[in-house]
Write an enzyme that holds these catalytic residues in place. Structure first.
Site, PDB file in Angstrom:
ATOM      1  N   GLY A 250     -22.293 -55.116 -35.808  1.00 51.80           N
ATOM      2  CA  GLY A 250     -22.905 -56.567 -35.712  1.00 51.80           C
ATOM      3  C   GLY A 250     -22.224 -57.419 -35.408  1.00 51.80           C
TER       4      GLY A 250
ATOM      5  N   GLY B 240     -25.159 -49.554 -37.133  1.00 51.32           N
ATOM      6  CA  GLY B 240     -24.887 -48.559 -38.223  1.00 51.32           C
ATOM      7  C   GLY B 240     -24.795 -47.216 -37.368  1.00 51.32           C
TER       8      GLY B 240
ATOM      9  N   LYS C 182     -14.998 -55.854 -45.369  1.00 49.25           N
ATOM     10  CA  LYS C 182     -14.774 -54.993 -46.387  1.00 49.25           C
ATOM     11  C   LYS C 182     -13.921 -53.712 -46.045  1.00 49.25           C
ATOM     12  CE  LYS C 182     -18.316 -55.829 -49.892  1.00 49.25           C
ATOM     13  NZ  LYS C 182     -19.666 -54.959 -50.433  1.00 49.25           N
TER      14      LYS C 182
ATOM     15  N   ARG D  89     -33.954 -56.615 -27.118  1.00 49.86           N
ATOM     16  CA  ARG D  89     -34.105 -55.165 -27.732  1.00 49.86           C
ATOM     17  C   ARG D  89     -35.454 -54.662 -26.678  1.00 49.86           C
ATOM     18  NH1 ARG D  89     -33.551 -54.762 -34.143  1.00 49.86           N
ATOM     19  NH2 ARG D  89     -31.375 -54.437 -34.159  1.00 49.86           N
TER      20      ARG D  89
HETATM   21  P1  AMP Z   1     -18.513 -56.776 -41.547  1.00 47.96           P
HETATM   22  O1  AMP Z   1     -19.879 -57.195 -41.655  1.00 47.96           O
HETATM   23  O2  AMP Z   1     -17.749 -55.930 -42.721  1.00 47.96           O
HETATM   24  O3  AMP Z   1     -17.742 -56.471 -40.131  1.00 47.96           O
HETATM   25  O4  AMP Z   1     -17.736 -58.330 -42.016  1.00 47.96           O
HETATM   26  C1  AMP Z   1     -18.229 -59.422 -41.059  1.00 47.96           C
HETATM   27  C2  AMP Z   1     -17.848 -60.568 -41.796  1.00 47.96           C
HETATM   28  O5  AMP Z   1     -16.422 -60.479 -42.481  1.00 47.96           O
HETATM   29  C3  AMP Z   1     -18.006 -61.830 -40.929  1.00 47.96           C
HETATM   30  O6  AMP Z   1     -19.241 -62.522 -41.605  1.00 47.96           O
HETATM   31  C4  AMP Z   1     -16.720 -62.599 -41.281  1.00 47.96           C
HETATM   32  O7  AMP Z   1     -17.037 -64.110 -41.580  1.00 47.96           O
HETATM   33  C5  AMP Z   1     -16.252 -62.173 -42.709  1.00 47.96           C
HETATM   34  N1  AMP Z   1     -14.823 -62.374 -42.749  1.00 47.96           N
HETATM   35  C6  AMP Z   1     -13.967 -61.842 -41.519  1.00 47.96           C
HETATM   36  N2  AMP Z   1     -12.785 -62.293 -42.165  1.00 47.96           N
HETATM   37  C7  AMP Z   1     -12.925 -62.637 -43.159  1.00 47.96           C
HETATM   38  C8  AMP Z   1     -11.911 -63.241 -44.044  1.00 47.96           C
HETATM   39  N3  AMP Z   1     -10.354 -63.175 -43.954  1.00 47.96           N
HETATM   40  N4  AMP Z   1     -12.150 -63.629 -45.530  1.00 47.96           N
HETATM   41  C9  AMP Z   1     -13.596 -63.724 -45.839  1.00 47.96           C
HETATM   42  N5  AMP Z   1     -14.546 -62.981 -44.956  1.00 47.96           N
HETATM   43  C10 AMP Z   1     -14.007 -62.553 -43.994  1.00 47.96           C
END
Ligand code: AMP
Length: 399
Positions: A357, A380, A201, A35
């Site tokens: 991220g 974000g 999610k 950064r």
């Molecule tokens: P996000 O911060 O919502 O973009 O989520 C990223 C995280 O989702 C990463 O740490 C991944 O390990 C996790 N992730 C991706 N695919 C899966 C899955 N099929 N089951 C559980 N976790 C997952």
């Protein structure tokens, strides 16, 4: 607003909002200075023009005013090293007090002054006008080069801009590139425009998917969130990640996509595991018939192949979120293949923006960051931009 690259900073004191919120260890050694490095081009241009620089940043999350732990003084030596011996770096022990005022006043062309952590003042996060006005008095020109905080209406990221006339406020080089890339994807995209949305999610990504339904040609949905969509359609997903309270939302998004003629692509098959573990037993299954006791942790071979084909046919690509648990070797293949396909499409002329991220972490892990068109630094902020929200830090400069 003025354009940074066309502005002559000679004899001007430029007040730059940077993001020096870098990670440090217990000895206050900086463990990742990206950064700080990212802000150098803007600083160097001002110094080269014969201007001086006053840097404002936050650092960590101080709760009760000034503290040694969150002092930006720990960054001064490293900043001096990065800036080079010809550029003198000074530090003010406050942000709007006597030290900041006198050091800013006496600052000579070619010098850089780093102000103390803005978040030592509760007025910063409250967006206090009086505080913003006092900061504004330190410089002649306001430059915002901190895209990562552009979604916050804080004193130094947005409110301060109103104390400068239109020709004395602008984005820095880093932020200008962020804004230009994001606008290119959202408003000036070449079709087919593909959005690849992954991660854990659905709830985190509903707004972004909704906004993209009005703009994208195709949307690939991978990662853990895909299983909520499969369950919503009556599929069996075993122990895969699922948000049961979002089944209706998933159904509605699929309906809306149909109405708007946007193709949503879910991973037809998955790499499944008997537990969430790097050493789990692994098998393959169709994503809508995952056996009980098993969970989908990566997109499968067929899905990977079909997603790569869609990527290669796209002219604009936005990627946010991994396709699987790419942190574990057994479940990184889908994300890696997608990253490589995005890199290949970029080489063939597509414009690709990676942001958020974990997809940024993924392109870095697979050493492909320089093979995509742009990697956003603002997690974000970038998410809110693609949700269609107005970012206060951008609006304050443009208005
Ligand atoms: P996000 O911060 O919502 O973009 O989520 C990223 C995280 O989702 C990463 O740490 C991944 O390990 C996790 N992730 C991706 N695919 C899966 C899955 N099929 N089951 C559980 N976790 C997952």
């Amino acid at each position: 607003m003025s354009k940074f690259s066309e502005y002559n900073f000679k004899d001007q004191k430029a007040l730059i909002r940077v993001d020096f919120n870098v990670p440090v260890n217990e000895k206050f050694e900086i463990t990742d200075d990206n950064r700080m490095k990212a802000s150098l081009p803007s600083i160097q241009k001002i110094v080269k023009d014969g201007g001086s620089v006053i840097l404002m940043s936050h650092f960590g999350r101080p709760k009760d005013g000034p503290s040694d732990k969150y002092s930006l003084k720990h960054l001064v030596d490293h900043l001096q090293q990065l800036a080079g011996s010809e550029t003198k770096v000074l530090f003010a022990t406050d942000s709007i007090g006597e030290d900041a005022i006198s050091k800013a006043k006496n600052l000579k062309p070619g010098e850089v002054l780093l102000l103390e952590n803005l978040r030592f003042y509760k007025e910063e996060e409250k967006g206090d006008e009086g505080f913003a006005e006092k900061l504004s008095k330190l410089g002649d020109v306001y430059v915002n080069d901190a895209f990562g905080t552009a979604h916050r209406a804080h004193a130094s990221t947005a409110i301060i801009a109103k104390f400068f006339p239109a020709d004395k406020k602008m984005f820095g080089l880093l932020m200008e590139k962020e804004v230009e890339s994001a606008e290119k994807v959202l408003h000036n995209n070449q079709k087919p425009f593909l959005a690849i949305i992954g991660g854990a999610k659905v709830s985190d990504k509903i707004l972004i998917i909704e906004n993209l339904l009005d703009r994208a040609t195709d949307i690939i949905i991978g990662g853990g969130m895909a299983y909520t969509f499969y369950k919503a359609e009556g599929g069996k997903i075993g122990n895969s990640l699922c948000e049961d309270d979002r089944l209706d939302t998933a159904r509605e998004l699929l309906e809306k996509a149909k109405e708007k003629n946007v193709c949503i692509h879910l991973p037809s098959d998955s790499i499944i595991a008997d537990k969430f573990d790097a050493n789990a037993d692994v098998s393959g299954a169709l994503s809508n018939t995952i056996p009980d006791g098993w969970m989908g942790l990566d997109i499968g071979r067929m899905a990977t192949e079909s997603f790569c084909k869609i990527i290669s046919n796209s002219k604009t690509i936005l990627w946010n979120g991994p396709m699987g648990v790419f942190e574990m070797e057994k479940f990184q293949h889908g994300t890696k293949a997608i990253a490589m396909a995005v890199a290949a499409a970029t080489k063939n002329g597509a414009f690709s923006l990676v942001g958020g991220g974990d997809s940024v972490a993924a392109v870095n892990k697979f050493h492909l960051a320089d093979k995509v068109s742009f990697v956003s630094t603002g997690g974000g902020a970038m998410l809110e931009y693609f949700e269609g929200k107005t970012l206060p830090g951008i609006a304050a400069i443009q208005s």
